[in-house]
Design a protein around this motif. Structure first.
Motif, PDB file in Angstrom:
ATOM      1  N   ALA A  19       0.823  -1.206   0.000  1.00  0.00           N
ATOM      2  CA  ALA A  19       0.000   0.000   0.000  1.00  0.00           C
ATOM      3  C   ALA A  19       0.859   1.258   0.000  1.00  0.00           C
ATOM      4  CB  ALA A  19      -0.939   0.001   1.206  1.00  0.00           C
ATOM      5  N   GLU A  20       1.900   1.266   0.810  1.00  0.00           N
ATOM      6  CA  GLU A  20       2.790   2.426   0.859  1.00  0.00           C
ATOM      7  C   GLU A  20       3.535   2.600  -0.461  1.00  0.00           C
ATOM      8  OE1 GLU A  20       5.316   1.828   4.211  1.00  0.00           O
ATOM      9  OE2 GLU A  20       3.896   2.716   5.623  1.00  0.00           O
ATOM     10  N   ALA A  21       4.012   1.490  -1.018  1.00  0.00           N
ATOM     11  CA  ALA A  21       4.745   1.561  -2.282  1.00  0.00           C
ATOM     12  C   ALA A  21       3.852   2.115  -3.388  1.00  0.00           C
ATOM     13  CB  ALA A  21       5.275   0.179  -2.656  1.00  0.00           C
ATOM     14  N   GLN A  22       2.613   1.669  -3.427  1.00  0.00           N
ATOM     15  CA  GLN A  22       1.688   2.170  -4.439  1.00  0.00           C
ATOM     16  C   GLN A  22       1.452   3.657  -4.245  1.00  0.00           C
ATOM     17  OE1 GLN A  22      -2.060   0.111  -4.835  1.00  0.00           O
ATOM     18  NE2 GLN A  22      -2.944   1.755  -6.057  1.00  0.00           N
ATOM     19  N   HIS A  23       1.284   4.077  -2.994  1.00  0.00           N
ATOM     20  CA  HIS A  23       1.053   5.485  -2.690  1.00  0.00           C
ATOM     21  C   HIS A  23       2.233   6.348  -3.138  1.00  0.00           C
ATOM     22  CE1 HIS A  23      -0.647   8.911  -0.567  1.00  0.00           C
ATOM     23  NE2 HIS A  23       0.494   9.082   0.094  1.00  0.00           N
ATOM     24  N   LEU A  24       3.437   5.863  -2.894  1.00  0.00           N
ATOM     25  CA  LEU A  24       4.626   6.603  -3.288  1.00  0.00           C
ATOM     26  C   LEU A  24       4.730   6.702  -4.811  1.00  0.00           C
ATOM     27  CD1 LEU A  24       7.136   5.170  -0.683  1.00  0.00           C
ATOM     28  CD2 LEU A  24       6.526   7.583  -0.929  1.00  0.00           C
ATOM     29  N   MET A  25       4.466   5.609  -5.508  1.00  0.00           N
ATOM     30  CA  MET A  25       4.560   5.649  -6.964  1.00  0.00           C
ATOM     31  C   MET A  25       3.446   6.507  -7.558  1.00  0.00           C
ATOM     32  SD  MET A  25       5.277   2.640  -9.738  1.00  0.00           S
ATOM     33  CE  MET A  25       3.644   1.916  -9.835  1.00  0.00           C
ATOM     34  N   ASP A  26       2.245   6.451  -6.952  1.00  0.00           N
ATOM     35  CA  ASP A  26       1.151   7.314  -7.402  1.00  0.00           C
ATOM     36  C   ASP A  26       1.568   8.781  -7.381  1.00  0.00           C
ATOM     37  OD1 ASP A  26      -0.568   5.203  -7.780  1.00  0.00           O
ATOM     38  OD2 ASP A  26      -1.765   5.559  -5.983  1.00  0.00           O
ATOM     39  N   GLY A  27       2.381   9.159  -6.391  1.00  0.00           N
ATOM     40  CA  GLY A  27       2.767  10.553  -6.223  1.00  0.00           C
ATOM     41  C   GLY A  27       4.037  10.956  -6.946  1.00  0.00           C
ATOM     42  N   LEU A  28       4.641  10.029  -7.683  1.00  0.00           N
ATOM     43  CA  LEU A  28       5.896  10.346  -8.349  1.00  0.00           C
ATOM     44  C   LEU A  28       5.689  11.331  -9.497  1.00  0.00           C
ATOM     45  CD1 LEU A  28       8.967   9.680  -8.639  1.00  0.00           C
ATOM     46  CD2 LEU A  28       8.289   7.984 -10.356  1.00  0.00           C
TER      47      LEU A  28
END
Length: 276
Positions: free
Chosen positions: A111-120
């Motif tokens: 979930a955190e990894a997806q959130h970080l990539m979403d915000g890249l």
């Protein structure tokens, strides 16, 4: 929630990994900062681009050919450092540099990894890569390649299109959106690796791999696209911790023969195009 891949949105329904472990919810995700300490093998440096600076991690021979190593969606964590260290130790020696595209943040679960990539900021990430390539060329590397995994794999192909100074690319299981970079316009040689059973639809599944191959064919640059039977996403992550994380994500396949073959192909490609 959806997964952004270089300005292309992929539904969670189409991503088995995310569907299984990271329900599509609007809950607020906590992002943890990565630890300040880094492996004793790496030197932490700062690179300037535009009006900002970012951290990067360097390992390898001083005047060797350079390779920019791009993170997965997790961030600059143990596994991307494992890859960079292995690359630096390949004969006759390479200088590997990991730019920190997340500015110190690391996802500790899906979930955190997806959130970080979403915000890249994907265009900003390409600028980081460009600055990293330039830094290596200004600091002893006559030629510089780019490689990456998952998110970094897509960005490595984008660098072949958008960064003229790149001399060679090896991408692992990732294709950029056409809005970010069309592989048909690649200017550097590209080698790409995919698992036959990868189910990141439109990003690294077998259909995406074959589409990439057709676009590279039309680009006119040297290229290779390799598809490994019977294995899925992130198959290069074979460290004990990386293997455990894959199993936790439902990726139970392991094929060390395929991994060694991929590394061998990587090595041959980088030697061919980065040797003085």
């Amino acid at each position: 929630m959806a997964l952004l891949v270089g300005a292309k949105t992929l539904s969670c329904r189409n991503l088995a990994l995310v569907r299984t472990l990271s329900p599509c919810s609007a809950s607020r995700l906590q992002i943890r900062s990565m630890a300040d300490s880094v492996s004793s093998h790496f030197k932490k440096i700062q690179i300037q681009r535009d009006d900002t600076t970012f951290d990067a991690y360097l390992v390898g021979k001083e005047d060797a050919p350079g390779i920019v190593v791009l993170q997965e969606w997790w961030g600059v964590d143990f596994e991307i450092k494992n890859h960079a260290l292995k690359i630096s130790q390949m004969e006759p020696g390479f200088k590997a540099l990991i730019p920190d595209l997340y500015r110190g943040k690391v996802g500790l679960d899906v979930a955190e990894a997806q959130h970080l990539m979403d915000g890249l900021d994907w265009q900003g990430a390409v600028k980081d890569i460009h600055a990293s390539v330039s830094w290596l060329k200004a600091n002893g590397s006559q030629k510089v390649g780019v490689t990456g995994y998952c998110m970094g794999g897509a960005l490595s192909i984008a660098s072949a299109v958008l960064i003229p100074e790149v001399d060679a690319v090896v991408s692992f299981y990732g294709v950029p959106s056409s809005q970010l970079a069309d592989p048909a316009h690649a200017k550097a040689p590209v080698q790409a690796h995919f698992g036959e059973l990868d189910n990141f639809i439109g990003f690294s599944d077998i259909t995406a791999a074959k589409s990439l191959e057709e676009k590279l064919k039309s680009s006119g640059v040297p290229y290779e696209v390799h598809i490994y039977p019977g294995i899925s996403h992130a198959f290069m992550n074979t460290s004990p911790d990386g293997s455990q994380r894959r199993k936790g994500m439902g990726l139970t396949d392991e094929d060390y023969t395929a991994v060694e073959l991929a590394w061998s192909r990587f090595h041959s490609w980088m030697l061919r195009y980065l040797s003085p």
